[in-house]
Structure formats: structure tokens, C-alpha cells
Scaffold this motif. Structure first.
Motif, PDB file in Angstrom:
ATOM      1  N   MET A 199      33.643  30.420  94.003  1.00  0.00           N
ATOM      2  CA  MET A 199      33.594  28.959  94.100  1.00  0.00           C
ATOM      3  C   MET A 199      34.954  28.345  93.757  1.00  0.00           C
ATOM      4  N   LEU A 200      35.626  28.872  92.738  1.00  0.00           N
ATOM      5  CA  LEU A 200      36.978  28.379  92.433  1.00  0.00           C
ATOM      6  C   LEU A 200      37.877  28.539  93.657  1.00  0.00           C
ATOM      7  N   ALA A 234      31.831  23.439 102.165  1.00  0.00           N
ATOM      8  CA  ALA A 234      30.548  23.732 102.823  1.00  0.00           C
ATOM      9  C   ALA A 234      29.495  24.083 101.773  1.00  0.00           C
ATOM     10  N   LYS A 235      28.367  23.364 101.831  1.00  0.00           N
ATOM     11  CA  LYS A 235      27.425  23.433 100.712  1.00  0.00           C
ATOM     12  C   LYS A 235      26.819  24.818 100.495  1.00  0.00           C
ATOM     13  N   VAL A 236      26.786  25.624 101.535  1.00  0.00           N
ATOM     14  CA  VAL A 236      26.178  26.949 101.408  1.00  0.00           C
ATOM     15  C   VAL A 236      26.913  27.819 100.385  1.00  0.00           C
ATOM     16  N   HIS A 237      28.171  27.459 100.088  1.00  0.00           N
ATOM     17  CA  HIS A 237      28.940  28.245  99.119  1.00  0.00           C
ATOM     18  C   HIS A 237      28.754  27.776  97.672  1.00  0.00           C
ATOM     19  N   PHE A 238      28.191  26.582  97.496  1.00  0.00           N
ATOM     20  CA  PHE A 238      28.212  25.961  96.169  1.00  0.00           C
ATOM     21  C   PHE A 238      26.854  25.604  95.594  1.00  0.00           C
ATOM     22  N   ASP A 239      25.875  25.447  96.457  1.00  0.00           N
ATOM     23  CA  ASP A 239      24.619  24.841  96.034  1.00  0.00           C
ATOM     24  C   ASP A 239      23.515  25.899  96.010  1.00  0.00           C
ATOM     25  N   ALA A 240      23.162  26.326  94.791  1.00  0.00           N
ATOM     26  CA  ALA A 240      22.164  27.393  94.647  1.00  0.00           C
ATOM     27  C   ALA A 240      20.774  26.938  95.077  1.00  0.00           C
TER      28      ALA A 240
END
Lengths: 344, 344, 344
Positions: free
Chosen positions: C218-219, C228-234
């Protein structure tokens, strides 16, 4: 094939060999910022260009331990890729501050060898020097490691054990050119305690604890280009744990020691050190210090203080160090012996 | 001993006291890079030197909230080490942009005191100022905290409650020297919406969510040299959780607000704010904004927009804020009220 | 409302459209430090200003993949916000090194469209160019993605499939101005192997593995302003997992390839690439390479080597690639085809 680095085995070292380590590294303000993100570092000389300038320096140097980690990291592929254990440090001295924009490289000379009686490994002593871009030595230290033999039939080398002093004599500490504590601002530095306020034998509990995460120690260790797989590969050890680079614990403990030693600004010598027990993610690191000695230096107003810095993890007794049997208590992670400079 | 910082207790504050906080800090491009790694920050003025130059600045300043966090972090050892709660903010203004290479330090003046009726704690109001290396005030704000008494027998001080405006008047907003939105490139900035396109009362759901990891909030909080143990030590709270620094949530929410408020470039005032509920690692943070007011400024083409920025976590209702009982809904993390500058 | 970015749907693209992407970005030494913290990067040209100067450059450029990630990140809000899959890359060339302090922006031109037979989505081909602050193209590549239709009733566009070469011809590789390997120091670079030492068909196992943490990817992904939210939002995927940005795997694999390809210094072309399987936190990434081709360049002493770089995760067979059915083995994460420059 044969294009990947297999590392050196015990029989590959010869006393007198000089190894020029690979991959020089330019360190700059990015590394400084990361150091502050990774450790609760607050010593003012390393935090503020203005404070450092008021102390006679050209600006805020990079943390002394950052210089150590970068130089150490360079040595890993040549010295400790096949190491079983990092046994000790001695005779370490910081000779020149490292500033943002400097480029560091490293060389090591083999100064001792001793095959173990089991014939499977041996101890290698190296003296490592870190250089800046103009060829000045910024750092110089001895470390010794136990290294596996690759060929068990290789003959044992002649045993050479270097004569290492237990402590760097105060007379050999190098004070950075221009450093002066005449206009030292204790209030901005964060504590009123001077060199003269510390007594030999005094112990200080640094109070705070930091719980370590996997991502943090890996970011740090990579930053020093130390790529030893035991720190990064969860499939490497049978227990699935990644061993935290010992230097991460050193920096964490040193940063925690601000609370009690805010004016022990510069590290100028490493007398010795032991990574007493392994540290893993999830451990909460605390630190305590003991004043081992004090000495005046060649510069009026600048005193040297010799400190034992001990890092412990959760469950440690107050000022935990050794058990009755004389071994390190299982919660002790680090036992480091160094000289720092303080305003007198 | 007595060399570690015990923090101040309620009885240690006196109205009128000025506390010069320790450890000045030089902030540079490394801190900027880390800010972008820690938060999904995309406001163009803080991302591109070229964009900032086209807006009349000497280059891209460091994020306004970074200046806030650094100044705030300096105050922690003196103001909130023994704090029970961070109660509020008021009258915050950003007075000068902070550029890479600037050195920040902070001072706080005690402007109010009120002992609680239980006799065990009290409220302390301080006005904090952040200074750059040439002594200019870059930031100025009031916060109040509840602080434990160390000595329960200490007499209650005279109650002084400062008169704080609910909102910084638009006429008192300071526009950075040279700032101009005449050549503002809306396409490069990421959205076509101008100051005039926002209506008072309008609410914007910023859509995206970010799940927070322990390593991230600790990296951030250390970067601001905020070393309050509750953020770092998993053994400190009984539940083993590390409380996330409220400023981490502020920066996360502000960065998320880019999606809907891409042209609300500069934060110039903090009217108030509440950390409504604690945030912990594993929480997924979302944000929404409400337009509270709009005002023209002294500079043609630059409008001020007053925004409520609300951060919520997983499970929140759309535009969640308060329950019928008038309390913050349990999923609300932050309720912030600020002024930003936008092209008209 | 309508102030947040809904992204473009398939029917919103037209062949010939040029999209000027938002949020230019100044990249500097902070980004360089973070790159070294995030990946075990050790190629000397990108590590040391001195080494780079000895190779005829003005200093150490930022990693070629960093330039790629920053440019790619800019395109996400316009190209892949509603993408179902990132299908491929072609014809990528690095045209100018990026140095600390440069400001990058990006443009994409739609060069192909093909609606899928299900009528619900289509393939969009774009040629993306990254520019520096003086308008020079630093990077140029084609990628194609499958994008959902927003309006299923929108008519299918005329099918245009661009004619893309499988490989960038060696004659079209651009050697940075001034680059010379005449004084190349193989010892400092970390390995003695020259261009002439690699044979077409040779495979190299890069040995080391790195286990990836959520905080790290994520960093990295935020650093490139790829939100892109798929990388950050569990909470986004049903399985609660965050998909790791494919570029994180590219950089990890490239950095690991140092061990075996230390002198493959500069990436100058991207011939193609497939993100074969998703990568998640907890995966341990390893890499292997295959020499696909070699070519001389216009500059004496500088050779080009065409490499397949394959990233795999735990459980992969040695040199895993495809199954008997011709599909990627489930442990294969990445199959990348690129040209790099090496000393002859």
C-alpha cells in the motif's frame, strides 16, 4: 549458470585479504526522513539543520547508526551470507559525519581466522571501513562472525586471533571538525542534563516501548541494502518467522534512549556489542542504559560518556541483563557498549 | 535518576506560561515522499513543483497538515503526555507555507485552565505557534486537553476559560504571498469544479476506502516525532490495541477528499475538530464532506470554502454523523471544520 | 453532486482521443529512498551518484520502474477505474532518464477498441506517454485493458485493433545521452558477468525470496498515486483481500534479479508482460530470468539483453511458467519481457 552470489565459506577467507564491497550508495534526505519514520529518533543534532549549525556543523548529519547500517549492509554479501552467527563488534569509531548527498562504499580486511574444533565452521574477524565519495574514512570497526565451511575437507587455516581492546580509549575518540557545544540550547535539545550530571554506575530506564511490525523491520533492512534472506523470507526458517536485523534493534534502542539521554548527541565509538537473543515482529522493545565511564575530550565543553545500552522485550525484569548462570536473560535482545559526546 | 520526562500534570500549568518545545525539525523532500506513501494525497499544488510555480509559489510546499503534525508532535511531551483526552481545536491558521528544507520549532502559551469537579484532572487550553528557521509563524492554533493531576492535593487554579470563536472569520484568512489561480489548470488538477460550483449544504461522499495497518500509522506518527506510547506500545492498553494518532485519520480523510474536492487546494484555517471515536489498525477509513460556507478573499480569483470533513469506518451509514441522542455515531472517527482555498 | 470521478466506461472511449491525465508529480530523493526501502534494489547505477557519474550520467537517475509506476499511476483514474483486467503491455520504451527533482505528467491516446461479444465490456488500447517538466517524453508504452460498459445499450464502436510488435526492435532502443560503460567498475557493481557472458536460452534462478506485507504494497502503490480501491480497501472484495498492484511485483522481481543480473543496469524497453495470477500479502515472491536475445547497440561497449523476468510465489516448481495445458502455473505471478543495457 553460476551467476548468483553463493557467498563465501570459511575456507574462502585468508588473513590479509581486502574485500572491496559492492554497490556504493548515495544517502540523502530521503533516508533521513525514513530513519525518523522507522525509529522514534529525536536527538536534536540529527533532527534540525539549525541546531546542528549552532553546534558548528555544516548541517544536520545523517544519524551515526545510519552510516553504520549502510556500511554494514554492504558487507553482508561478502561476509555474512553463510554466517551462522554474528559474534561481536570491537574498536568501532566514527571518523567523519555523513551528510545528505554523500556516497558511501565499504571495504573489509580479514584480520583473524580460527577454525572450530568440529571442523564444520570457523570464526572470521574483519576490519571494515566505510568511505565517502572523497575517499575519507567515515567509520571503522571490527566484527567477527561464525561462517560455515563449504568444503569440509578444506584444510584448517593457521589460527590468527586479533588483539582487540575491550574499549576504545577516550584519547582515540575523534571529535568532528568544528563541533562545539558552546551555544548548546538545552531547552531545544529536550533535557537539561549535562555530561557532569551523569554518574558512573547510574542506570536509566528509558520508559517507552515500541511494538515492531514485519513491514517496518523489512523496510529498514532493505534501506541499508542488507538483503540477507533470513530477514525477508517467511519460508526460510522452519518456524516461519523472519529474524529482525540486529541493527534494527540497535537503532530502536538508541532512539528510545532519548528519554533520559537527550544530550548524548553523537555516537563516536562502538566498544562492543552482543545480539543476546533474536527479535521477531510482535515483540515490544524497551531499553535501559548504564553509565560505564566518562572522559573529557580534546575539545573544551565536549565530554565523552561511555554507555551500556540494553534492549529488552516484553516480560523483562527491570534492568534485566544476565541470569544467575551468567547468561543473558531470555528477554534481553541487545547489549551494546558505546561512547557518545555530550555538552559538559 | 529523574532524567526521563515525566510529563506535566495539571497543577504544573499556569495561565500565561510559555513553553518552548524541544527538538526542532528540518523537513524536506523525504518527508514529502513519505506523506505521499502514507496517504493517497493528490492535490496538485502539493504534488508538483511546476503546478505550484504556475500558481505563483516558489515550488510545491509541504502538505499543510504535515506542518500541523510536526508542530503538534513537538507539543506532545509538554502538553499531552499525561492527557486523558484531546478535547478540541480552535482558531487555527496557516500563515506561511512550509517548503522542503525549512526547520520548524514550536511554542505554546497556556491560555486557560479549569479544574474538573472530581479534583483529579483539569482542562488546559494552549495556544501553539509553529515557527520556521527565520522566526516566521507558519501555523497558530488553540487546542485543549484534559490532563491528570499528579498531586491530588494541589490547589485548584483560578478558572480561566478563553473566549474562542467557533469559526475563524473569512476576513482573517491569510493568503500566501504570490498565490494566484489565474493560470490554474483544472485538467491537470484533476477536476473541473470551481468554488462557485459548490453550494452551502452540499454533501460529497468521497467514495474510496483505505484499510489501515499498524506499520503505517506508526511510521506516520514517528515521522512527526510524536512518541506518545499509546500509539506504539501494544502492551500499554489492556486490550493490546495501539490507538491510532488522530492526525493520521485527519490526513487520511483529507487525502480521500481529493475525489470530490480536488481543487480545494490549500488548508488555511482550522475552525474546530473532534476525534469522535478511536481508530485502530484494521479499520477501513472513508470520508465525506459538507460545504458549510463560502467566502471571497482579499485576492481576486481565490475563494475560501468552509468544509466539514467527516471520517468514518466500516459499517457507517451514508453521511453518518450523530445519533438521535446527539452523540457521534460509533463509526464516526473525525469531525473536522476547516477553510480551504479554491479557484473561483 | 456528481463531483467525484466515476471513471470512464467502455463507451466513453473513442479511437484518437487524447486524455491529459491529472496531477503532475515532482519526484525526488525521497522517492528514491522509499524505492530502496520497498524493494531490495541494488543496481549500482541507481544506488550511487558516483557510479552513475562514472558511467557518464549527471547523477543517479530514479529507477526506470519508478518512472513507469508514476506515469502508470496517473493513468488509473482515466483508464482503469472500471477495468475488469489489465490485459497486456507492448512497445514500451524509456527515452530519457528521470532525475531527482523532475516533474512527471502523462497523456494517453486511445489507439484501439473492441467490444466483447457479450456486449458488457470491451478492450481499450491506449498509448501512454510520460513527460518531464521540459516536455521531453521520458517513457512511452501501450497497454490494453478490459473495461466494463456503463450503458449496456451504447452501440459497439468500430473495432480497431492496433498492430503491435511482439518485441521492440533492438535498433529502436534509445541509449541515454552520454552513457558509457568504458570505466565500468564490475567489482563495485557486484558481479563480473558481462553481456557476452550470457547465452540465449540461459535461465537464472535469482535465489532470494521476499514475503510481502499489506503495509508495504500500500505504501508503494500510494507513492505512485495509484489509488485504485482494490489495492487499499479490505471491504471491497468479498474475500476481504487487497489485491497487490501488479507493478509492485514487477519492481520486487526486478530487484531480486540483481542476484544474477547485477550488470543489467538500465531498462530501456518493455516488450510485453502478463500479470499471470494475483498476488496477496503473505505471499513470498521469488524470481527467475531467461535470456531471450542479445543485441549490440549504437554505442560501443553497451550491449542490449532481452530478458524474460518471471515472478513466482511459494510452492512454485523451479523455473515454473506454464502448465501442460499452456496456461500459467497457479504460482506464477508475472511474466515480463524487457530489454536492458549491460557492459559488453
Amino acid at each position: 549458470m553460476g551467476k548468483t552470489n553463493p557467498g563465501r565459506f570459511f575456507e574462502d577467507y585468508e588473513v590479509g585479504d581486502v574485500i572491496r564491497h559492492a554497490v556504493p550508495r548515495t544517502v540523502a534526505e530521503g533516508e533521513r526522513a525514513l530513519y525518523h519514520a522507522l525509529y522514534p529518533a529525536r536527538h536534536a543534532l540529527y533532527s534540525s539543520d539549525e541546531f546542528a549549525a549552532a553546534c558548528g556543523l555544516e548541517g544536520s548529519p545523517l544519524d551515526d547508526l545510519m552510516a553504520f547500517h549502510v556500511v554494514f549492509g554492504k558487507t553482508v554479501p561478502d561476509i555474512s551470507l553463510n554466517a551462522v552467527a554474528n559474534l561481536g563488534y570491537a574498536q568501532g569509531r566514527w571518523l567523519k559525519p555523513v551528510y545528505p548527498g554523500d556516497t558511501l562504499r565499504a571495504e573489509s580486511q580479514v584480520i583473524g581466522l580460527k577454525q572450530n574444533s568440529n571442523g564444520k565452521s570457523g570464526v572470521v574477524w574483519v576490519q571494515t571501513r566505510g568511505f565517502n565519495q572523497v575517499g575519507e574514512i567515515v567509520l571503522d570497526y571490527v566484527r567477527w562472525v561464525m561462517v560455515r565451511k563449504g568444503d569440509l575437507d578444506a584444510p584448517a587455516p593457521e589460527t590468527v586471533i586479533p588483539d582487540l581492546p575491550a574499549v576504545v580509549p577516550a584519547s582515540e575518540l575523534v571529535i568532528p571538525e568544528g563541533l562545539s557545544f558552546e551555544d548548546y540550547d538545552f531547552e531545544l535539545a529536550g533535557a537539561p542534563h549535562r555530561w557532569g550530571d551523569y554518574e558512573i554506575g547510574e542506570k536509566i530506564d528509558h520508559v517507552d516501548g515500541v511494538t515492531i511490525e514485519e513491514a517496518e523491520h523489512m523496510l529498514a533492512t532493505r534501506l541499508w541494502q542488507n538483503t540477507a534472506k533470513v530477514h525477508f523470507d517467511a519460508t526460510f526458517r522452519e518456524d516461519g518467522k523472519r529474524l529482525i536485523y540486529g541493527g534494527h534493534v540497535i537503532s530502536m534502542a538508541r532512539a528510545l534512549s532519548f528519554n533520559g539521554l537527550a544530550n548524548a548527541q553523537m555516537i563516536v565509538a562502538l566498544n562492543g556489542g552482543a545480539h543476546a537473543n533474536p527479535c521477531f515482529a510482535g515483540d515490544t522493545v524497551r531499553a535501559w542504559s548504564e553509565v560505564l565511564d566518562r572522559a573529557e575530550t580534546s575539545v573544551p565543553g565536549i565530554g565523552a560518556i561511555r554507555l551500556r545500552l540494553v534492549a529488552v522485550k516484553q516480560g523483562a525484569e527491570p534492568f534485566a541483563l544476565k541470569t544467575e548462570a551468567g547468561k543473558y536473560a531470555p528477554e534481553v535482545l541487545l547489549d551494546l557498549d558505546y561512547w557518545a559526546l555530550m555538552p559538559i
